[in-house]
Design a protein around this motif. Structure first.
Motif, mmCIF file in Angstrom:
data_model
loop_
_atom_site.group_PDB
_atom_site.id
_atom_site.type_symbol
_atom_site.label_atom_id
_atom_site.label_comp_id
_atom_site.label_asym_id
_atom_site.label_seq_id
_atom_site.Cartn_x
_atom_site.Cartn_y
_atom_site.Cartn_z
ATOM 1 N N GLU A 198 -39.015 12.585 5.121
ATOM 2 C CA GLU A 198 -38.792 11.775 6.314
ATOM 3 C C GLU A 198 -38.414 12.679 7.488
ATOM 4 O OE1 GLU A 198 -39.086 8.487 6.813
ATOM 5 O OE2 GLU A 198 -39.884 8.250 4.768
ATOM 6 N N PRO A 199 -38.738 12.273 8.714
ATOM 7 C CA PRO A 199 -38.334 13.073 9.873
ATOM 8 C C PRO A 199 -36.826 13.321 9.857
ATOM 9 C CG PRO A 199 -39.843 11.340 10.540
ATOM 10 C CD PRO A 199 -39.487 11.072 9.108
ATOM 11 N N LYS A 200 -36.435 14.433 10.372
ATOM 12 C CA LYS A 200 -35.022 14.806 10.406
ATOM 13 C C LYS A 200 -34.230 13.795 11.231
ATOM 14 C CE LYS A 200 -31.982 18.073 9.362
ATOM 15 N NZ LYS A 200 -31.629 18.356 7.974
ATOM 16 N N ASP A 201 -33.121 13.330 10.678
ATOM 17 C CA ASP A 201 -32.267 12.380 11.385
ATOM 18 C C ASP A 201 -31.258 13.158 12.220
ATOM 19 O OD1 ASP A 201 -30.716 10.349 12.317
ATOM 20 O OD2 ASP A 201 -29.976 9.679 10.358
ATOM 21 N N PHE A 202 -31.628 13.441 13.458
ATOM 22 C CA PHE A 202 -30.767 14.261 14.297
ATOM 23 C C PHE A 202 -29.571 13.491 14.851
ATOM 24 C CE2 PHE A 202 -34.644 16.845 14.347
ATOM 25 C CZ PHE A 202 -34.087 18.076 14.042
ATOM 26 N N GLN A 203 -29.485 12.187 14.534
ATOM 27 C CA GLN A 203 -28.274 11.456 14.890
ATOM 28 C C GLN A 203 -27.074 12.025 14.146
ATOM 29 O OE1 GLN A 203 -28.948 7.259 14.184
ATOM 30 N NE2 GLN A 203 -29.727 6.963 16.247
ATOM 31 N N LYS A 204 -27.351 12.634 12.992
ATOM 32 C CA LYS A 204 -26.260 13.207 12.195
ATOM 33 C C LYS A 204 -25.725 14.490 12.813
ATOM 34 C CE LYS A 204 -27.818 11.092 7.912
ATOM 35 N NZ LYS A 204 -28.273 11.284 6.512
ATOM 36 N N SER A 205 -26.411 14.982 13.840
ATOM 37 C CA SER A 205 -25.920 16.180 14.516
ATOM 38 C C SER A 205 -25.625 15.921 15.986
ATOM 39 C CB SER A 205 -26.935 17.327 14.386
ATOM 40 O OG SER A 205 -28.184 16.970 14.944
ATOM 41 N N ASN A 206 -25.444 14.626 16.343
ATOM 42 C CA ASN A 206 -25.072 14.300 17.719
ATOM 43 C C ASN A 206 -23.734 14.956 18.071
ATOM 44 O OD1 ASN A 206 -27.313 12.798 18.238
ATOM 45 N ND2 ASN A 206 -26.340 10.808 18.026
ATOM 46 N N ASN A 207 -23.691 15.565 19.231
ATOM 47 C CA ASN A 207 -22.467 16.259 19.650
ATOM 48 C C ASN A 207 -21.610 15.381 20.560
ATOM 49 O OD1 ASN A 207 -23.454 18.566 18.350
ATOM 50 N ND2 ASN A 207 -24.522 19.240 20.184
ATOM 51 N N PRO A 208 -20.268 15.566 20.502
ATOM 52 C CA PRO A 208 -19.546 16.365 19.521
ATOM 53 C C PRO A 208 -19.282 15.561 18.251
ATOM 54 C CG PRO A 208 -18.006 15.484 21.109
ATOM 55 C CD PRO A 208 -19.365 15.019 21.542
ATOM 56 N N ARG A 209 -19.270 16.240 17.128
ATOM 57 C CA ARG A 209 -18.999 15.579 15.854
ATOM 58 C C ARG A 209 -17.533 15.732 15.465
ATOM 59 N NH1 ARG A 209 -23.741 18.501 12.626
ATOM 60 N NH2 ARG A 209 -23.542 19.937 14.373
ATOM 61 N N ARG A 210 -17.085 14.852 14.600
ATOM 62 C CA ARG A 210 -15.683 14.884 14.177
ATOM 63 C C ARG A 210 -15.580 14.443 12.722
ATOM 64 N NH1 ARG A 210 -10.910 14.859 17.057
ATOM 65 N NH2 ARG A 210 -9.092 14.013 15.984
ATOM 66 N N ILE A 211 -14.739 15.116 11.956
ATOM 67 C CA ILE A 211 -14.483 14.748 10.564
ATOM 68 C C ILE A 211 -12.990 14.531 10.391
ATOM 69 C CG2 ILE A 211 -14.510 15.542 8.156
ATOM 70 C CD1 ILE A 211 -17.034 17.130 8.821
ATOM 71 N N ASN A 212 -12.630 13.395 9.829
ATOM 72 C CA ASN A 212 -11.232 13.075 9.567
ATOM 73 C C ASN A 212 -11.091 12.734 8.087
ATOM 74 O OD1 ASN A 212 -8.675 11.830 9.292
ATOM 75 N ND2 ASN A 212 -8.685 11.222 11.456
#
Length: 223
Positions: A198-212
């Protein structure tokens, strides 16, 4: 490893043209390893700025510059100097420089350019390895990244433009998809290339990202 390299002397002096008193910061991890912001580089920067008529009030290698709580705590060692300084030159990566700016009031300027996430081939020699795309593809490509190593970032390759196993885009780079093919062949996993991805889901690399992680644990507990 975040690879960075020193900015030109001209650019740094341009940043500091309206500043007299300076503090220099570095980083004990990535910037030290790639010889951009360790003790040696801080001392060289100090000598350079003093030769240009700047007053260096202090210098510190932070451990690590991108750790906000550690950086804020470490900068307390320079509390008096920070109250007096006009500016801070950071020899950490871009992330570390932004962290320092959050932890300190004076204007912070970058003394390095952040280049890429890469591997250390040997001292002073680095190669880009990861674009932090947010959805790692290495599991089916024999641990060769098509997003980083392929100049076109193809997820279904090859494009057919390679000549003598070299990428048509240039720079003498090996074709990522020929590398992937040959490695998969050696591993007996060529079937991996037969599946249309499937085409790359670049929503997963939308900036800025945050992990909690705390929030993630709460969600797991609720489930």
């Amino acid at each position: 490893m975040i690879i960075s390299q020193k900015k030109s002397a001209e650019e740094i002096l341009k940043f500091l043209e309206n500043h007299k008193k300076v503090i220099i910061t570095g980083c004990s991890e990535c910037a030290t390893v790639c010889q951009a912001g360790g003790e040696k580089e801080l001392q060289e920067m100090k000598e350079f700025l003093e030769a240009e008529g700047k007053e260096v009030l202090g210098q510190i290698v932070l451990d690590a510059a991108c750790n906000f709580l550690n950086t804020r705590k470490s900068l307390k060692q320079l509390k008096e100097e920070l109250n007096e300084t006009d500016a801070i030159i950071s020899l950490a990566c871009g992330d570390g420089t932004q962290t320092i700016a959050k932890a300190a009031k004076p204007q912070v300027y970058p003394g390095t350019d952040t280049m890429f996430i890469g591997e250390i081939e040997r001292v002073g020699q680095y190669e880009e390895a990861c674009k932090a795309c947010g959805e790692c593809e290495l599991g089916w490509t024999a641990a060769i990244c098509p997003i980083t190593r392929c100049a076109k970032g193809l997820i279904n390759g090859p494009c057919g433009g390679a000549r003598d196993k070299k990428c048509e885009v240039g720079n003498g780079n090996d074709c990522a998809w020929i590398m992937i093919y040959e490695k998969l062949k050696d591993l007996g996993q060529l079937e991996n290339m037969m599946e249309i991805r499937e085409p790359k889901d670049f929503q997963k690399s939308n900036n800025p990202r945050r992990i909690n992680l705390r929030e993630q644990k709460k969600q797991v507990a609720k489930a």
